[in-house]
Motif scaffolding. Structure first.
Motif, short mmCIF file in Angstrom:
data_model
loop_
_atom_site.label_atom_id
_atom_site.label_comp_id
_atom_site.label_asym_id
_atom_site.label_seq_id
_atom_site.Cartn_x
_atom_site.Cartn_y
_atom_site.Cartn_z
N HIS A 166 0.81 -1.21 0.00
CA HIS A 166 0.00 0.00 0.00
C HIS A 166 0.85 1.27 0.00
O HIS A 166 0.31 2.36 -0.15
CB HIS A 166 -0.92 0.03 1.23
CG HIS A 166 -1.94 -1.05 1.25
ND1 HIS A 166 -3.26 -0.84 0.91
CD2 HIS A 166 -1.85 -2.37 1.55
CE1 HIS A 166 -3.93 -1.98 1.02
NE2 HIS A 166 -3.09 -2.92 1.42
N LEU A 167 2.15 1.12 0.19
CA LEU A 167 3.04 2.27 0.31
C LEU A 167 3.79 2.49 -1.00
O LEU A 167 4.12 1.53 -1.70
CB LEU A 167 4.04 2.04 1.45
CG LEU A 167 3.42 1.66 2.81
CD1 LEU A 167 4.52 1.43 3.84
CD2 LEU A 167 2.45 2.74 3.29
N PRO A 168 4.12 3.74 -1.32
CA PRO A 168 4.83 4.00 -2.58
C PRO A 168 6.19 3.33 -2.60
O PRO A 168 6.84 3.13 -1.57
CB PRO A 168 4.94 5.53 -2.61
CG PRO A 168 4.73 5.98 -1.20
CD PRO A 168 3.83 4.97 -0.57
N GLU A 169 6.64 2.99 -3.80
CA GLU A 169 7.90 2.26 -3.95
C GLU A 169 9.07 3.04 -3.36
O GLU A 169 9.99 2.45 -2.78
CB GLU A 169 8.14 1.98 -5.44
CG GLU A 169 9.11 0.83 -5.70
CD GLU A 169 10.57 1.25 -5.61
OE1 GLU A 169 11.43 0.39 -5.31
OE2 GLU A 169 10.86 2.45 -5.83
N ASP A 170 9.04 4.36 -3.48
CA ASP A 170 10.18 5.14 -2.97
C ASP A 170 10.23 5.18 -1.44
O ASP A 170 11.18 5.72 -0.86
CB ASP A 170 10.18 6.55 -3.56
CG ASP A 170 8.92 7.35 -3.23
OD1 ASP A 170 8.13 6.91 -2.37
OD2 ASP A 170 8.71 8.42 -3.84
#
Length: 581
Positions: free
Chosen positions: A113-117
């Motif tokens: 659910h969290l951005p790749e960065d």
């Protein structure tokens, strides 16, 4: 993690699906490790309402701490409010937690659910809190709600390895066939342990084995959500699989010839003629509809009214569109309501067959094809009820009339509201709308309207998905085809057709984007409109249906120019919405 994605029902559903899984998993973890590793404190990153932490307390963890977004309702927490700390997990470096390490850190089906960065910092933050990590995350194409970084477990293994941790497949072998544990945990659950703690593991614990393995239930779900040829329903397939795992007596279920994944070379389709030939060859009624011109046919409204008898049955409400605006989701949700009866076929396409020619767009001629598929599916079940088969045969009739339509709604049990969802009804000329009013003057009408540019984009992505070799230039041309364009170009005119026939209070007009962002609020408004009790505590509620698999990064059409030419947004802005979340 955006708060708008996770409504109350998301967390209610999480409680039901997670708590029992957590009890089993944490009990097994304690059984395997407690002799050599202290397990009295636990921190959960992405705890939601705290279902795993509540289970941890039941299996003798003394100290629990959970963190998630500030949007988590404190009234729904399954742990004490002082055991919850609000943090934005998408910004791991700013996560504020006590400095004291815990015996165990868990983060389950959260990382995707969290951005790749944010992935590297998220893993670093987790490992700073414990030497023992219980981890799972959605693999590519797993599907779900709000996923932005589905990735292989080896991807996460590299990040933990950089922090001095080793992946251990400690739990999956013992949980693989346990149906009380959600399949995504059985598939993805890995223990990461600090390298200098490896000696604490039970003798023979598997290390350095393949991590990304596909659970049969994930595989079956993937097969059934795509347009692959299949012989049985998802429920039948999972029941068949479960019978083997449970050592039950199994009646062989033949899957016929092997499914071929061989890709054959095919030419680029860049003319209308080529696309028509392809659609005919594939028997794809949706493509044929996108290519067809609009052809009205003579409809004798007076004769239709004269044929109506007091004994005729009709739906209490209709959802009439728009296409690509969440109507399939609505059908699946309403079908599971105790106070509502829906036909086993979503789109009956009765009134549009009265007013459009069979080779016209919006005619709904694919209704029979869909009904035959539904019948074929039912015949695979040797225990299917005869009366149910008779009903499905009825839906498959080629020529239909008012008696045919009435007999469908005769099946609605007393005390329930009956409904029908056919998005093509929105395109009806006024005579067709008057026919609906003549059959049931009190019928309630639901519109779900999508922003016109987004609706056209979704429609064309669907076409691209059905014909992957279509050229960009032909897709641009189809954007201006009347059967595609008219569905979005004159929303206000289409709604006015209904307002000339029905009172305004008989119409409920919702914005699709608002529904998508706040489904619970939409449902509450719909409940008031239909005057029936509706529940959102069902698994399908937070699931998207018919999501296009076509890569959305490349889209060849300049929608703004299309809007300048046809004034699509201007028409949209004239609509008087009842629900805009």
């Amino acid at each position: 993690m955006s708060g708008s994605l996770y409504n109350d029902n998301f967390y209610d559903k999480q409680c039901q699906e997670s708590f029992e899984s957590a009890l089993i998993v944490l009990t097994k973890l304690r059984e395997l490790l407690a002799e050599n590793i202290e397990l009295s404190s636990v921190v959960d990153f992405g705890c939601g309402v705290g279902s795993w932490l509540a289970a941890a307390k039941q299996v003798s963890f003394e100290t629990v701490l959970g963190t998630d977004g500030d949007y988590v309702s404190r009234d729904k927490l399954m742990i004490s409010k002082h055991e919850f700390i609000a943090n934005d997990l998408s910004k791991p470096s700013s996560i504020a937690l006590p400095l004291v390490k815990c015996d165990l850190a868990i983060t389950l089906e959260v990382a995707e659910h969290l951005p790749e960065d944010a992935a590297d910092d998220f893993v670093t933050k987790i490992t700073s809190m414990s030497d023992l990590i219980l981890f799972s995350a959605a693999i590519p194409y797993q599907g779900g709600h709000g996923h932005v970084n589905e990735n292989w477990l080896e991807y996460w293994e590299d990040k933990f390895k950089s922090n001095g941790y080793v992946a251990v497949d400690l739990l999956r072998p013992t949980l693989w066939n346990n149906k009380k544990v959600c399949w995504w945990y059985r598939q993805n659950l890995i223990v990461f342990i600090k390298t200098d703690k490896l000696s604490c593991l039970p003798t023979g614990t598997p290390i350095n084995l393949p991590l990304s393995i596909i659970h049969p239930e994930q595989y079956l779900l993937a097969v059934h959500r795509e347009k692959t040829s299949r012989n049985f329903s998802l429920k039948q397939d999972i029941s068949y699989l479960s019978a083997f795992n449970d050592k039950d007596e199994v009646e062989p279920q033949s899957y016929g010839k092997e499914y071929s994944y061989t890709e054959t070379e095919s030419k680029v389709i860049d003319t209308i003629e080529d696309l028509e030939a392809y659609a005919e060859q594939e028997g794809d009624a949706v493509l044929l509809d996108a290519l067809a011109p609009i052809k009205h046919q003579s409809f004798d409204l007076k004769a239709f009214k004269a044929s109506i008898r007091p004994s005729h049955n009709s739906p209490d409400f209709l959802c009439v569109g728009a296409q690509k605006s969440g109507t399939t989701w609505l059908y699946e949700v309403l079908k599971q309501q105790k106070g509502i009866w829906m036909p086993p076929l979503k789109e009956l396409n009765f009134f549009n067959q009265l007013t459009f020619k069979s080779d016209s767009a919006y005619s709904g001629v694919w209704r029979r094809e869909a009904a035959l598929k539904r019948l074929h599916q039912a015949t695979k079940n040797p225990k299917v009820d005869e009366k149910w088969l008779d009903f499905l045969f009825h839906l498959c009739k080629k020529k239909v009339d008012l008696d045919w339509y009435s007999d469908i709604f005769k099946k609605c049990p007393n005390g329930k509201l009956s409904g029908e969802i056919t998005p093509e009804y929105m395109m009806l000329p006024v005579e067709g709308v008057r026919a609906i009013k003549a059959l049931n003057p009190n019928v309630k009408i639901i519109f779900i309207l999508r922003h016109p540019l987004e609706r056209i984009k979704s429609h064309l992505k669907m076409i691209k998905g059905r014909c992957p070799n279509i050229s960009d230039s032909l897709l641009v041309s189809l954007a201006q085809n009347e059967s595609v364009l008219f569905r979005s170009s004159e929303y206000d005119k289409l709604v006015r057709n209904w307002l000339t026939v029905f009172d305004r209070e008989q119409l409920f007009i919702s914005d699709y984007d608002s529904l998508n962002k706040a489904p619970c609020d939409f449902f509450n408004e719909l409940k008031r409109f239909l005057d029936v009790n509706l529940i959102n505590d069902i698994p399908i509620f937070n699931r998207r249906i018919h999501v296009s698999s076509h890569n959305s990064e490349h889209f060849p059409i300049n929608l703004e120019k299309l809007d300048e030419q046809y004034q699509l947004v201007n028409s949209w802005q004239k609509v008087d919405f009842d629900f805009v979340g």
